[in-house]
Design a protein around this motif. Structure first.
Motif, PDB file in Angstrom:
ATOM      1  N   ALA A 401       0.942  -1.084  -0.158  1.00  0.00           N
ATOM      2  CA  ALA A 401      -0.132   0.075  -0.146  1.00  0.00           C
ATOM      3  C   ALA A 401       0.906   1.320  -0.032  1.00  0.00           C
ATOM      4  CB  ALA A 401      -1.035   0.038   1.190  1.00  0.00           C
ATOM      5  N   ASP A 402       1.538   1.431  -1.159  1.00  0.00           N
ATOM      6  CA  ASP A 402       2.391   2.807  -1.356  1.00  0.00           C
ATOM      7  C   ASP A 402       1.513   3.667  -2.153  1.00  0.00           C
ATOM      8  OD1 ASP A 402       4.147   1.378   0.056  1.00  0.00           O
ATOM      9  OD2 ASP A 402       5.666   1.184  -1.532  1.00  0.00           O
ATOM     10  N   VAL A 403       1.008   4.534  -1.732  1.00  0.00           N
ATOM     11  CA  VAL A 403       0.252   5.730  -2.405  1.00  0.00           C
ATOM     12  C   VAL A 403       0.380   6.839  -2.383  1.00  0.00           C
ATOM     13  CG1 VAL A 403      -2.337   6.336  -2.981  1.00  0.00           C
ATOM     14  CG2 VAL A 403      -1.812   3.993  -2.446  1.00  0.00           C
ATOM     15  N   ILE A 404       0.671   7.777  -3.214  1.00  0.00           N
ATOM     16  CA  ILE A 404       0.766   9.267  -2.910  1.00  0.00           C
ATOM     17  C   ILE A 404      -0.281  10.195  -3.832  1.00  0.00           C
ATOM     18  CG2 ILE A 404       3.433   8.961  -2.889  1.00  0.00           C
ATOM     19  CD1 ILE A 404       3.488  10.519  -5.769  1.00  0.00           C
ATOM     20  N   ALA A 405      -0.243  11.320  -3.468  1.00  0.00           N
ATOM     21  CA  ALA A 405      -1.253  12.163  -4.168  1.00  0.00           C
ATOM     22  C   ALA A 405      -0.679  13.610  -4.460  1.00  0.00           C
ATOM     23  CB  ALA A 405      -2.514  12.282  -3.479  1.00  0.00           C
ATOM     24  N   VAL A 406      -0.975  14.025  -5.760  1.00  0.00           N
ATOM     25  CA  VAL A 406      -0.588  15.478  -5.912  1.00  0.00           C
ATOM     26  C   VAL A 406      -1.787  16.326  -6.382  1.00  0.00           C
ATOM     27  CG1 VAL A 406       1.785  14.609  -6.788  1.00  0.00           C
ATOM     28  CG2 VAL A 406      -0.268  15.035  -8.479  1.00  0.00           C
ATOM     29  N   PRO A 407      -1.804  17.699  -6.241  1.00  0.00           N
ATOM     30  CA  PRO A 407      -2.879  18.370  -6.557  1.00  0.00           C
ATOM     31  C   PRO A 407      -2.950  18.493  -7.850  1.00  0.00           C
ATOM     32  CG  PRO A 407      -1.148  19.948  -5.884  1.00  0.00           C
ATOM     33  CD  PRO A 407      -0.448  18.249  -5.585  1.00  0.00           C
ATOM     34  N   GLY A 408      -4.316  18.383  -8.611  1.00  0.00           N
ATOM     35  CA  GLY A 408      -4.416  18.657 -10.075  1.00  0.00           C
ATOM     36  C   GLY A 408      -4.056  17.518 -10.612  1.00  0.00           C
ATOM     37  N   ASP A 409      -3.528  17.738 -12.149  1.00  0.00           N
ATOM     38  CA  ASP A 409      -3.385  16.632 -13.035  1.00  0.00           C
ATOM     39  C   ASP A 409      -1.922  16.665 -13.535  1.00  0.00           C
ATOM     40  OD1 ASP A 409      -3.139  14.920 -15.049  1.00  0.00           O
ATOM     41  OD2 ASP A 409      -4.877  15.721 -16.432  1.00  0.00           O
ATOM     42  N   PRO A 410      -1.063  15.767 -12.957  1.00  0.00           N
ATOM     43  CA  PRO A 410       0.114  15.721 -13.484  1.00  0.00           C
ATOM     44  C   PRO A 410       0.555  15.651 -15.132  1.00  0.00           C
ATOM     45  CG  PRO A 410      -0.255  13.551 -12.312  1.00  0.00           C
ATOM     46  CD  PRO A 410      -1.373  14.608 -12.202  1.00  0.00           C
ATOM     47  N   LEU A 411      -0.568  15.314 -15.681  1.00  0.00           N
ATOM     48  CA  LEU A 411      -0.286  15.084 -17.107  1.00  0.00           C
ATOM     49  C   LEU A 411      -0.245  16.151 -17.758  1.00  0.00           C
ATOM     50  CD1 LEU A 411      -2.353  11.674 -17.643  1.00  0.00           C
ATOM     51  CD2 LEU A 411       0.104  11.868 -17.489  1.00  0.00           C
ATOM     52  N   GLU A 412      -1.315  17.056 -17.381  1.00  0.00           N
ATOM     53  CA  GLU A 412      -1.384  18.461 -17.779  1.00  0.00           C
ATOM     54  C   GLU A 412      -0.162  19.337 -17.263  1.00  0.00           C
ATOM     55  OE1 GLU A 412      -3.346  19.663 -19.929  1.00  0.00           O
ATOM     56  OE2 GLU A 412      -4.236  17.631 -20.277  1.00  0.00           O
ATOM     57  N   ASP A 413       0.275  19.126 -16.150  1.00  0.00           N
ATOM     58  CA  ASP A 413       1.322  19.953 -15.456  1.00  0.00           C
ATOM     59  C   ASP A 413       2.337  19.108 -14.652  1.00  0.00           C
ATOM     60  OD1 ASP A 413       2.960  21.814 -14.298  1.00  0.00           O
ATOM     61  OD2 ASP A 413       1.442  22.759 -12.894  1.00  0.00           O
ATOM     62  N   ILE A 414       3.293  18.819 -15.250  1.00  0.00           N
ATOM     63  CA  ILE A 414       4.244  17.752 -14.562  1.00  0.00           C
ATOM     64  C   ILE A 414       5.052  18.316 -13.452  1.00  0.00           C
ATOM     65  CG2 ILE A 414       6.540  18.342 -15.834  1.00  0.00           C
ATOM     66  CD1 ILE A 414       4.977  14.521 -15.162  1.00  0.00           C
ATOM     67  N   THR A 415       5.006  19.736 -13.147  1.00  0.00           N
ATOM     68  CA  THR A 415       5.471  20.190 -11.975  1.00  0.00           C
ATOM     69  C   THR A 415       4.586  19.997 -10.814  1.00  0.00           C
ATOM     70  OG1 THR A 415       4.400  22.466 -12.301  1.00  0.00           O
ATOM     71  CG2 THR A 415       6.595  22.093 -13.392  1.00  0.00           C
ATOM     72  N   ALA A 416       3.520  19.375 -11.157  1.00  0.00           N
ATOM     73  CA  ALA A 416       2.547  18.937  -9.853  1.00  0.00           C
ATOM     74  C   ALA A 416       3.262  17.988  -9.143  1.00  0.00           C
ATOM     75  CB  ALA A 416       1.354  18.674 -10.270  1.00  0.00           C
ATOM     76  N   MET A 417       4.297  17.157  -9.791  1.00  0.00           N
ATOM     77  CA  MET A 417       4.839  16.128  -9.110  1.00  0.00           C
ATOM     78  C   MET A 417       5.872  16.737  -7.950  1.00  0.00           C
ATOM     79  SD  MET A 417       3.469  13.590 -10.101  1.00  0.00           S
ATOM     80  CE  MET A 417       4.482  12.324  -9.030  1.00  0.00           C
ATOM     81  N   GLN A 418       6.208  17.990  -7.970  1.00  0.00           N
ATOM     82  CA  GLN A 418       7.037  18.736  -7.029  1.00  0.00           C
ATOM     83  C   GLN A 418       6.176  19.213  -5.785  1.00  0.00           C
ATOM     84  OE1 GLN A 418       9.844  21.541  -8.874  1.00  0.00           O
ATOM     85  NE2 GLN A 418       9.257  20.624 -10.770  1.00  0.00           N
ATOM     86  N   ARG A 419       5.129  18.875  -6.005  1.00  0.00           N
ATOM     87  CA  ARG A 419       3.981  19.150  -4.764  1.00  0.00           C
ATOM     88  C   ARG A 419       3.106  18.091  -4.250  1.00  0.00           C
ATOM     89  NH1 ARG A 419       3.850  23.229  -8.883  1.00  0.00           N
ATOM     90  NH2 ARG A 419       1.859  22.310  -9.788  1.00  0.00           N
ATOM     91  N   VAL A 420       3.873  17.415  -3.697  1.00  0.00           N
ATOM     92  CA  VAL A 420       3.173  15.903  -3.241  1.00  0.00           C
ATOM     93  C   VAL A 420       2.511  16.487  -1.997  1.00  0.00           C
ATOM     94  CG1 VAL A 420       3.623  13.671  -2.030  1.00  0.00           C
ATOM     95  CG2 VAL A 420       4.833  14.404  -4.459  1.00  0.00           C
ATOM     96  N   SER A 421       0.990  16.178  -1.817  1.00  0.00           N
ATOM     97  CA  SER A 421       0.261  16.383  -0.597  1.00  0.00           C
ATOM     98  C   SER A 421       0.080  15.287   0.073  1.00  0.00           C
ATOM     99  CB  SER A 421      -1.340  17.082  -1.268  1.00  0.00           C
ATOM    100  OG  SER A 421      -1.786  16.200  -2.256  1.00  0.00           O
ATOM    101  N   PHE A 422       0.218  13.773  -0.294  1.00  0.00           N
ATOM    102  CA  PHE A 422      -0.138  12.810   0.553  1.00  0.00           C
ATOM    103  C   PHE A 422       0.659  11.529   0.300  1.00  0.00           C
ATOM    104  CE2 PHE A 422      -2.326   8.703   0.956  1.00  0.00           C
ATOM    105  CZ  PHE A 422      -2.822   8.587   2.088  1.00  0.00           C
ATOM    106  N   VAL A 423       1.281  11.074   1.247  1.00  0.00           N
ATOM    107  CA  VAL A 423       2.112  10.023   1.263  1.00  0.00           C
ATOM    108  C   VAL A 423       1.700   8.876   2.198  1.00  0.00           C
ATOM    109  CG1 VAL A 423       4.593   9.149   1.209  1.00  0.00           C
ATOM    110  CG2 VAL A 423       4.297  11.360   0.490  1.00  0.00           C
ATOM    111  N   MET A 424       1.328   7.805   1.525  1.00  0.00           N
ATOM    112  CA  MET A 424       1.275   6.345   2.317  1.00  0.00           C
ATOM    113  C   MET A 424       2.454   5.289   1.972  1.00  0.00           C
ATOM    114  SD  MET A 424      -1.958   3.969   2.286  1.00  0.00           S
ATOM    115  CE  MET A 424      -2.878   4.870   3.563  1.00  0.00           C
ATOM    116  N   LYS A 425       3.072   4.763   3.015  1.00  0.00           N
ATOM    117  CA  LYS A 425       4.021   3.758   2.556  1.00  0.00           C
ATOM    118  C   LYS A 425       3.450   2.771   3.422  1.00  0.00           C
ATOM    119  CE  LYS A 425       8.568   2.026   3.330  1.00  0.00           C
ATOM    120  NZ  LYS A 425       9.713   2.276   4.408  1.00  0.00           N
TER     121      LYS A 425
END
Length: 439
Positions: A401-425
């Motif tokens: 159960a490794d799940v992360i979340a980022v705001p918005g759509d990273p396919l539209e704005d790849i810089t969203a990956m620099q704004r990780v809002s949720f991390v589960m490991k």
């Protein structure tokens, strides 16, 4: 002892195994995602619920959560992704203008303690798994063990321990030392000269508890030698390392900037080429033929180029190599992608400050790779490189159960990956609503 207490004790001991065999089951946690990235299918799904129990993905279904016996975590407006994998890190050190003198003041314990901070930063950046490709004294093995034991927080680590290379080469930890301090490091410290040494070094890694092997068949940027790209291991040495590694179930990653070193490493049977700055068309063709992975580490090249412009940040010979490598590495990665070379995500973290790993996504897109491809590079591709494709890199029932979340759509704005809002490991939440939690 009287008979009655003895019988009572025997009865209690007989019952103990049965009690221990039935640990309590955790309540389920439902993650309600606005979108879910499925890297295996190459699709961005709509509203999705991911159900987690006992550290594993239990179920996935479209829409909002159904009735649940546990908690629901609302991730409104966010895209859920599998936990990211950085296939090239160095969690026990970090760039610094004093780094070349710190090594004479700091003990191994100093690096090990700092590594716990770097590991947590990496995890909070969304990277739940890393390959650690080199340290000075196997500190990363201790870090891995501490994370696995729940002593400190950090990503799942697969570590190579100390790198393997030749006398005076990029792996030699005494490059730049004065003669009376340099000594003559041998296979126990990863320094080999001939096939027999290669076998001994790999066997030492097995004894030390490493997970894979890292070799240095070419020069590098940050050591205090003259060349970034000259070949520094013979074909016979590389083949010996690979043969020994495969005997012990290890994969082999090869740091290689120069075209000739890349050629030797691929023909020698390595699993991946790291950096690959001066890779030529013949190398790319060879890598495709052999199925060799490429881990570009663009961010590292960009960062050393920037720091080389700062007077005194690096010794003069290091700065010269950084200015040589930095401008080339992004274009090489783009050419390799167009040539069809298999690419996995990796950053060379430590060459730049830990926690900034996700900047690599932006550079990969600048190199000409589609956003979906670069996200696959850090999930399904990297999991395949680690030989963990059945465990990591996808959100699927039965997997970690490794799940992360980022705001918005990273396919539209790849810089969203620099704004990780949720991390589960492994089912534990380490970051929520953009803030670290205290598991």
């Amino acid at each position: 002892m009287s008979l009655r207490p003895a019988l009572a004790l025997a009865t209690l001991l007989a019952a103990a195994p049965a009690l221990a065999a039935e640990p309590p089951t955790e309540a389920a946690t439902a993650l309600h995602c606005a979108h879910l990235l499925d890297p295996a299918a190459g699709k961005l799904l709509g509203e999705t619920t991911v159900v987690v129990r006992d550290g594993r993905i239990q179920a996935i279904h479209a829409g909002a959560p159904a009735s649940s016996d546990g908690r629901v975590l609302e991730l409104a407006g966010q895209t859920c992704l599998p936990g990211l994998i950085d296939a090239h890190t160095h969690l026990t050190s970090e760039t610094s203008p004093t780094g070349y003198t710190d090594q004479f003041r700091w003990n191994t314990a100093d690096y090990a303690i700092r590594s716990t901070v770097y590991a947590r930063r990496t995890l909070l950046a969304g990277f739940t798994t890393v390959r650690n490709l080199g340290d000075e004294a196997n500190e990363s093995i201790a870090l891995r063990n501490a994370i696995n034991a729940g002593i400190v927080s950090g990503p799942r680590i697969y570590t190579a321990g100390v790198p393997i290379g030749s006398t005076g080469g990029h792996a030699d930890p005494t490059d730049g030392y004065r003669q009376d301090l340099a000594g003559d490091p041998g296979p126990k410290r990863g320094i080999i000269n001939g096939p027999a040494d290669a076998w001994k070094a790999v066997r030492q890694h097995y004894k030390d508890g490493a997970d894979l092997i890292k070799i240095m068949p070419s020069g590098g940027v940050l050591d205090e030698s003259a060349s970034a790209d000259n070949p520094q291991m013979t074909m016979e040495e590389i083949k010996a390392v690979v043969a020994a590694a495969h005997d012990y179930g290890f994969t082999v990653a090869a740091h290689a900037h120069g075209a000739e070193a890349i050629r030797r490493a691929v023909l020698g049977g390595v699993d991946s080429i790291e950096h690959g700055t001066f890779m030529d068309d013949a190398d790319m063709k060879l890598m495709k033929e052999h199925g060799t992975w490429y881990v570009p580490t663009i961010i590292a090249g960009k960062y050393v180029e920037q720091m080389a412009a700062k007077p005194g940040y690096y010794p003069p010979q290091v700065a010269a190599k950084a200015r040589q490598v930095g401008p080339i590495i992004l274009a090489t990665a783009g050419r390799a992608y167009k040539a069809g070379v298999k690419i996995a995500f990796g950053t060379d973290a430590a060459v730049y400050p830990h926690g900034q790993n996700a900047r690599e996504f932006e550079y990969m897109v600048q190199a000409g790779m589609p956003p979906m491809y670069v996200l696959q590079a850090a999930t399904t591709h990297a999991a395949e490189l680690l030989h963990r494709a059945d465990q990591l890199g996808q959100i699927q029932p039965g997997r970690a159960a490794d799940v992360i979340a980022v705001p918005g759509d990273p396919l539209e704005d790849i810089t969203a990956m620099q704004r990780v809002s949720f991390v589960m490991k492994d089912g534990t939440v380490y970051k929520q609503d953009g803030k670290p939690t205290a598991p």
